[in-house]
Scaffold this active site. Structure first.
Site: not given
Length: 341
Positions: A39, A41, A43, A64, A68, A93, A170, A184, A188
């Site tokens: 993850g 790419s 945030g 993915r 980006k 992925d 988390s 969600y 977590k």
């Protein structure tokens, strides 16, 4: 007078804790290490990648979408501090276990992985009564199994070398789950449970485990989350602050360097609550700070210093107030449904 004494004691306690954390970080460096971030790419993952690059680490980001990833790597190279730094990406992925295993293997063959940060994740909020089971599965596939796949691929490599550090992302939702996050929150909570088990099981092999609980963080993922967030959920969120991804990344990087298991966030109150209410059998973080602050917590709670529950009591009162407000918002939702039926 009492207020002045409390503030003075608080400042002294924070100063002492800061000195202790600085001592734990003394001499530690990320320079020359290889950091892999899922993850990575956008945030928090993207901001963490930049923070690591600035320390001189070699960084590989995974996600993915190739455009980006390419854009992120191009930007990361502009902040590198050494021409020998390796900064690259792999498109994968994380819900694909075999694909993740191949990606991790490729990364490790090029340069042994020192740190794995599992930052891939997303929330699609909604009302439990309206979300289908596939939505719950989607959350578990990405947030839990996406984390698990990366760890399963890297753990044997790290245990064989008797070194490595896995950092699991988390969420603050594990402290207080509420309306809108039925799909969600469990994904977590599962990450937290996995971290507790692996901390215990992998430490004899020299592999460290850390877990971070980011608060609301400005990011493309958070913007997407807000699109389906129920209005009652938004009202509950109005009680909390939203942080820049760089702030959250810096806090996580600092926690990693300090060797923390429960990695803190920019939110001081949240950190104290996680340490006091959810630590369970895992290592207590900042225990010196909580010990030094116990007279203040006791004063606030109106109980005697030294009672076992003095610290927890204060934050349980805070959580209780939060719970009551969340329950109020949920009652508004139920009333609205009743009127429309």
């Amino acid at each position: 007078m009492a207020a002045v004494m409390c503030i003075s004691f608080l400042l002294v306690a924070i100063a002492i804790q800061s000195l202790l954390r600085s001592a734990r970080k003394s001499g530690k460096t990320f320079k020359g290490t290889h950091v892999v971030i899922t993850g990575g790419s956008t945030g928090i993952g993207r901001s963490l990648a930049e923070a690591f690059v600035k320390t001189g680490a070699h960084v590989t980001i995974m996600a993915r979408t190739i455009p980006k990833l390419q854009a992120a790597v191009k930007e990361l190279k502009t902040v590198s501090v050494d021409s020998s730094q390796k900064i690259g990406f792999i498109s994968v992925d994380v819900t694909d276990a075999k694909g993740v295993k191949r990606a991790i293997s490729t990364c490790d063959k090029e340069l042994p992985i020192t740190y794995l940060v599992t930052s891939a994740g997303q929330a699609w909020p909604g009302y439990f009564l309206e979300q289908d089971v596939k939505t719950f599965q989607k959350h578990m596939d990405l947030n839990y199994y996406g984390t698990l796949h990366a760890i399963k691929a890297v753990a044997p490599l790290m245990t064989n070398r008797r070194e490595g550090h896995i950092v699991m992302i988390s969420s603050a939702i594990t402290l207080a789950a509420f309306l809108g996050y039925a799909a969600y929150a469990p994904s977590k909570f599962a990450v937290r449970a996995l971290a507790d088990v692996l901390r215990n099981e992998l430490q004899p092999f020299g592999v460290k485990i850390s877990i971070a609980y980011p608060p609301d963080t400005k990011s493309p993922g958070f913007d997407n989350e807000n699109k389906s967030k129920p209005k009652e959920c938004k009202s509950i969120y109005a009680l909390s602050d939203t942080y820049e991804s760089e702030q959250v990344a810096d806090a996580i990087l600092d926690g990693i360097m300090a060797g923390e298991y429960h990695i803190g966030s920019p939110d001081f109150i949240q950190n104290r609550m996680i340490n006091s209410l959810t630590v369970g059998a895992s290592p207590r973080q900042d225990w010196v700070l909580d010990l030094l602050l116990s007279p203040i917590w006791a004063l606030i709670a109106g109980i005697h210093v030294g009672e076992e529950s003095s610290v927890s009591h204060v934050f349980r009162c805070y959580i209780e107030g939060f719970r009551m407000y969340a329950d109020y918002q949920a009652s508004k939702y139920a009333s609205r449904l009743k009127k429309s039926s």
